[in-house]
Design a protein around this motif. Structure first.
Motif, PDB file in Angstrom:
ATOM      1  N   PHE A  61       0.852  -1.179   0.000  1.00 51.79           N
ATOM      2  CA  PHE A  61       0.000   0.000   0.000  1.00 51.79           C
ATOM      3  C   PHE A  61       0.895   1.239   0.000  1.00 51.79           C
ATOM      4  O   PHE A  61       2.085   1.152   0.308  1.00 51.79           O
ATOM      5  N   SER A  62       0.326   2.380  -0.294  1.00 53.24           N
ATOM      6  CA  SER A  62       1.115   3.616  -0.226  1.00 53.24           C
ATOM      7  C   SER A  62       1.521   3.915   1.213  1.00 53.24           C
ATOM      8  O   SER A  62       2.517   4.597   1.463  1.00 53.24           O
ATOM      9  N   THR A  63       0.752   3.400   2.182  1.00 55.15           N
ATOM     10  CA  THR A  63       1.057   3.636   3.597  1.00 55.15           C
ATOM     11  C   THR A  63       2.070   2.644   4.159  1.00 55.15           C
ATOM     12  O   THR A  63       2.483   2.769   5.307  1.00 55.15           O
ATOM     13  N   GLY A  64       2.443   1.636   3.372  1.00 55.64           N
ATOM     14  CA  GLY A  64       3.438   0.697   3.871  1.00 55.64           C
ATOM     15  C   GLY A  64       3.272  -0.688   3.280  1.00 55.64           C
ATOM     16  O   GLY A  64       2.393  -0.935   2.456  1.00 55.64           O
ATOM     17  N   VAL A  65       4.128  -1.575   3.715  1.00 56.58           N
ATOM     18  CA  VAL A  65       4.085  -2.977   3.308  1.00 56.58           C
ATOM     19  C   VAL A  65       3.663  -3.776   4.528  1.00 56.58           C
ATOM     20  O   VAL A  65       4.307  -3.702   5.583  1.00 56.58           O
ATOM     21  N   PHE A  66       2.567  -4.538   4.405  1.00 54.28           N
ATOM     22  CA  PHE A  66       2.027  -5.249   5.551  1.00 54.28           C
ATOM     23  C   PHE A  66       1.944  -6.747   5.278  1.00 54.28           C
ATOM     24  O   PHE A  66       1.580  -7.168   4.181  1.00 54.28           O
ATOM     25  N   ASP A  67       2.300  -7.525   6.280  1.00 51.92           N
ATOM     26  CA  ASP A  67       2.199  -8.976   6.205  1.00 51.92           C
ATOM     27  C   ASP A  67       0.970  -9.437   6.981  1.00 51.92           C
ATOM     28  O   ASP A  67       0.772  -9.044   8.136  1.00 51.92           O
ATOM     29  N   TYR A  68       0.151 -10.281   6.346  1.00 53.47           N
ATOM     30  CA  TYR A  68      -1.073 -10.797   6.950  1.00 53.47           C
ATOM     31  C   TYR A  68      -0.853 -12.250   7.338  1.00 53.47           C
ATOM     32  O   TYR A  68      -0.624 -13.109   6.479  1.00 53.47           O
ATOM     33  N   ALA A  69      -0.941 -12.533   8.624  1.00 53.27           N
ATOM     34  CA  ALA A  69      -0.768 -13.886   9.147  1.00 53.27           C
ATOM     35  C   ALA A  69      -2.123 -14.589   9.180  1.00 53.27           C
ATOM     36  O   ALA A  69      -3.175 -13.955   9.011  1.00 53.27           O
ATOM     37  N   PRO A  70      -2.143 -15.909   9.397  1.00 47.68           N
ATOM     38  CA  PRO A  70      -3.426 -16.622   9.509  1.00 47.68           C
ATOM     39  C   PRO A  70      -4.341 -15.987  10.558  1.00 47.68           C
ATOM     40  O   PRO A  70      -3.902 -15.640  11.655  1.00 47.68           O
ATOM     41  N   GLY A  71      -5.613 -15.802  10.198  1.00 54.84           N
ATOM     42  CA  GLY A  71      -6.580 -15.169  11.084  1.00 54.84           C
ATOM     43  C   GLY A  71      -6.731 -13.686  10.826  1.00 54.84           C
ATOM     44  O   GLY A  71      -7.669 -13.062  11.330  1.00 54.84           O
ATOM     45  N   GLN A  72      -5.837 -13.103  10.021  1.00 56.02           N
ATOM     46  CA  GLN A  72      -5.936 -11.678   9.696  1.00 56.02           C
ATOM     47  C   GLN A  72      -6.543 -11.525   8.310  1.00 56.02           C
ATOM     48  O   GLN A  72      -6.432 -12.405   7.459  1.00 56.02           O
ATOM     49  N   TYR A  73      -7.185 -10.380   8.088  1.00 53.47           N
ATOM     50  CA  TYR A  73      -7.921 -10.224   6.837  1.00 53.47           C
ATOM     51  C   TYR A  73      -7.830  -8.808   6.298  1.00 53.47           C
ATOM     52  O   TYR A  73      -7.630  -7.837   7.037  1.00 53.47           O
ATOM     53  N   LEU A  74      -7.997  -8.714   5.010  1.00 52.51           N
ATOM     54  CA  LEU A  74      -8.066  -7.450   4.287  1.00 52.51           C
ATOM     55  C   LEU A  74      -9.522  -7.096   4.057  1.00 52.51           C
ATOM     56  O   LEU A  74     -10.319  -7.962   3.703  1.00 52.51           O
ATOM     57  N   ILE A  75      -9.884  -5.821   4.281  1.00 52.29           N
ATOM     58  CA  ILE A  75     -11.200  -5.319   3.893  1.00 52.29           C
ATOM     59  C   ILE A  75     -11.003  -4.498   2.632  1.00 52.29           C
ATOM     60  O   ILE A  75     -10.182  -3.584   2.603  1.00 52.29           O
ATOM     61  N   SER A  76     -11.750  -4.817   1.578  1.00 51.66           N
ATOM     62  CA  SER A  76     -11.561  -4.116   0.305  1.00 51.66           C
ATOM     63  C   SER A  76     -12.030  -2.670   0.401  1.00 51.66           C
ATOM     64  O   SER A  76     -12.853  -2.315   1.239  1.00 51.66           O
ATOM     65  N   ALA A  77     -11.498  -1.857  -0.498  1.00 51.34           N
ATOM     66  CA  ALA A  77     -11.926  -0.467  -0.618  1.00 51.34           C
ATOM     67  C   ALA A  77     -11.670  -0.024  -2.049  1.00 51.34           C
ATOM     68  O   ALA A  77     -10.746  -0.509  -2.706  1.00 51.34           O
ATOM     69  N   ILE A  78     -12.461   0.894  -2.551  1.00 53.46           N
ATOM     70  CA  ILE A  78     -12.347   1.323  -3.944  1.00 53.46           C
ATOM     71  C   ILE A  78     -11.000   1.992  -4.220  1.00 53.46           C
ATOM     72  O   ILE A  78     -10.483   1.950  -5.326  1.00 53.46           O
ATOM     73  N   ASP A  79     -10.396   2.624  -3.208  1.00 52.66           N
ATOM     74  CA  ASP A  79      -9.166   3.387  -3.424  1.00 52.66           C
ATOM     75  C   ASP A  79      -7.946   2.672  -2.863  1.00 52.66           C
ATOM     76  O   ASP A  79      -6.992   3.299  -2.435  1.00 52.66           O
ATOM     77  N   SER A  80      -7.950   1.341  -2.868  1.00 54.76           N
ATOM     78  CA  SER A  80      -6.828   0.584  -2.325  1.00 54.76           C
ATOM     79  C   SER A  80      -6.180  -0.282  -3.402  1.00 54.76           C
ATOM     80  O   SER A  80      -6.418  -1.482  -3.463  1.00 54.76           O
TER      81      SER A  80
END
Length: 304
Positions: A61-80
């Motif tokens: 993302f423009s705000t950083g690089v994020f690692d998602y581990a098991p149990g974590q989730y992304l919520i979609s957005a039109i501007d992402s």
């Protein structure tokens, strides 16, 4: 939390799964399986969550690089705008994720059934611009129950609808309910802007003008620009620039491209122009930014 994640994994493994995107008997649920590094993140107008079940997902993302581990989730957005990679995957231990999609009507229906005071409080909050991995025990519990449905056909149809509403309720009332609810309003107002935004994501390396985009969509330049900015949070050319810079950052970080090659690859003709835009978006020169990210990722990996 560890127990419910293990239960999610066990439940997912009971489904017939092959490489790629696997549709289930639940209309709004897919199981994604990748034994290669690149992850195909859905590009759809409908809101969705993308829940990691096995492996680690890295998103840019423009705000950083994020690692998602098991149990974590992304919520979609039109501007992402995002690109994704699975870390440490193999044919014997592939990356697994659940893709759960909603319609705008699904979410609005739940909102309308909630107390007016609560929804008013949601929309009065300032929307967060920082995107980070989420985890939520209540939400994971509902998804686990969804995976384990074993009812008669007519009962199953009822439970599938009921659990979808419960998932939406937990998203709205969860820690990121405000940006989620507000993003629904943005998508409602966006209309055909979503498709233009999606086209820009696919063609950001090419040269185009706001006038050309407005003409293609039978809109005046001023009306098009205003509508796009309200929906996406920035103008179309700013969106293109952001996409170019994010991809250049990914290429330097994941593919070890040098600054010049990354700039050319994403469509820049001037290296000084690229460096100036990069510093403006990320706050550091390309070399320093990539060095800081690598240091942070290494430190985090050592502490895990």
């Amino acid at each position: 939390m560890e127990n419910i994640i293990q239960n999610l994994y066990s439940s997912v493994k009971r489904f017939p799964i092959s490489e790629g995107q696997n549709q289930t008997s639940i209309p709004y649920l897919e199981i994604h399986c990748y034994s290669q590094k690149d992850i195909i993140i859905p590009d759809t107008q409908n809101p969705f969550i993308y829940l990691v079940v096995n492996g680690t997902m890295r998103l840019h993302f423009s705000t950083g690089v994020f690692d998602y581990a098991p149990g974590q989730y992304l919520i979609s957005a039109i501007d992402s705008p995002i690109s994704g990679q699975a870390l440490s995957v193999s044919p014997t231990s592939p990356f697994l994720a659940l893709y759960i999609e909603f319609s705008i009507d699904d979410i609005v229906s739940v909102m309308l059934d909630m107390e007016a005071n609560f929804m008013e409080m949601i929309f009065e909050k300032e929307i967060s611009t920082k995107i980070q991995p989420h985890d939520d025990y209540k939400l994971l519990d509902v998804i686990l129950r969804l995976l384990n449905i074993n009812e008669k056909q007519d009962e199953m149809a009822f439970m599938i609808k009921h659990l979808k509403r419960e998932i939406i309720f937990n998203l709205i009332t969860g820690p990121y309910g405000t940006p989620f609810a507000q993003s629904i309003v943005k998508i409602q107002q966006a209309g055909d802007i979503y498709y233009i935004n999606s086209w820009i994501k696919q063609n950001y390396k090419d040269t185009f003008s706001v006038e050309e985009l407005a003409e293609q969509n039978n809109m005046s330049v001023s009306s098009f620009h205003q509508k796009f900015k309200i929906a996406v949070g920035m103008g179309p050319l700013q969106c293109q620039k952001k996409l170019r810079l994010m991809e250049a950052r990914r290429l330097m970080l994941d593919k070890a491209l040098n600054v010049t090659d990354a700039a050319i690859e994403v469509g820049y003709e001037s290296l000084s122009h690229f460096n100036r835009d990069y510093r403006r978006l990320f706050g550091l020169s390309p070399q320093k930014d990539i060095q800081e990210i690598r240091t942070c990722l290494y430190t985090k990996a050592q502490s895990d």
